[in-house]
Design a protein around this motif. Structure first.
Motif, PDB file in Angstrom:
ATOM      1  N   ARG A  12       0.838  -1.205   0.000  1.00 20.70           N
ATOM      2  CA  ARG A  12       0.000   0.000   0.000  1.00 20.70           C
ATOM      3  C   ARG A  12       0.874   1.257   0.000  1.00 20.70           C
ATOM      4  O   ARG A  12       0.586   2.219  -0.707  1.00 20.70           O
ATOM      5  CB  ARG A  12      -0.928  -0.010   1.207  1.00 20.70           C
ATOM      6  N   VAL A  16       0.585   3.966  -2.940  1.00 23.28           N
ATOM      7  CA  VAL A  16       0.252   5.368  -2.668  1.00 23.28           C
ATOM      8  C   VAL A  16       1.402   6.275  -3.093  1.00 23.28           C
ATOM      9  O   VAL A  16       1.186   7.337  -3.680  1.00 23.28           O
ATOM     10  CB  VAL A  16      -0.124   5.584  -1.181  1.00 23.28           C
ATOM     11  N   THR A  91      -6.168  12.459  -3.984  1.00 21.88           N
ATOM     12  CA  THR A  91      -6.030  11.132  -3.363  1.00 21.88           C
ATOM     13  C   THR A  91      -7.140  10.954  -2.336  1.00 21.88           C
ATOM     14  O   THR A  91      -7.771  11.914  -1.910  1.00 21.88           O
ATOM     15  CB  THR A  91      -4.663  10.963  -2.647  1.00 21.88           C
ATOM     16  N   LEU A  93      -6.688   9.836   0.757  1.00 21.96           N
ATOM     17  CA  LEU A  93      -6.003   9.573   2.016  1.00 21.96           C
ATOM     18  C   LEU A  93      -6.744  10.255   3.158  1.00 21.96           C
ATOM     19  O   LEU A  93      -7.374  11.297   2.978  1.00 21.96           O
ATOM     20  CB  LEU A  93      -4.562  10.088   1.957  1.00 21.96           C
TER      21      LEU A  93
END
Length: 139
Positions: A12, A16, A91, A93
């Protein structure tokens, strides 16, 4: 994700980091940041390393041909807030990552190693080992 393994976590982080690299590359390529220095230079985003908590992104950059590296780094750092906002908007996030731009020295290191390998005394030693197919003394 409480059942997340260290392997899936590192995958991950890589995924990312690569997503952030693409976003920053796209911003720089399209000239979305309004900065005179960045407008005059092609900048490669060579790698992005995310911290384990995804709150920090270390961005490795290199201006094309290594020209005006300090000026380009200064311009990137001056516009960090803009880049952080853009990355956060693009993104999914939980937190907006804090971005830190640093020069990618791997190209310089590769050139230095290449130069060393081409040095006459090293080339001679490398040539001797490979000419007769014998890699040298067996261990």
């Amino acid at each position: 994700m409480s059942n997340e393994t260290s392997e899936t976590r590192s995958v991950r982080l890589l995924r990312v980091g690569e997503q952030v690299r693409h976003i920053l590359s796209d911003i720089l390529m399209r000239g979305d940041v309004h900065d005179e220095t960045l407008a005059k230079h092609m900048v490669s985003v060579t790698e992005v390393r995310m911290s384990p908590d995804m709150r920090h992104a270390t961005v490795f950059v290199k201006p094309l041909l290594g020209k005006d590296e300090e000026a380009v780094l200064k311009a990137l750092r001056t516009n960090t807030a803009f880049f952080q906002r853009e990355v956060a908007n693009r993104t999914r996030l939980k937190y907006a990552a804090k971005i830190k731009f640093i020069s990618d020295e791997s190209f310089d290191e590769g050139s230095r190693i290449d130069t060393l390998l081409r040095a006459p005394n090293v080339a001679r030693d490398l040539g001797d080992a490979g000419e007769d197919g014998d890699p040298g003394p067996a261990s």
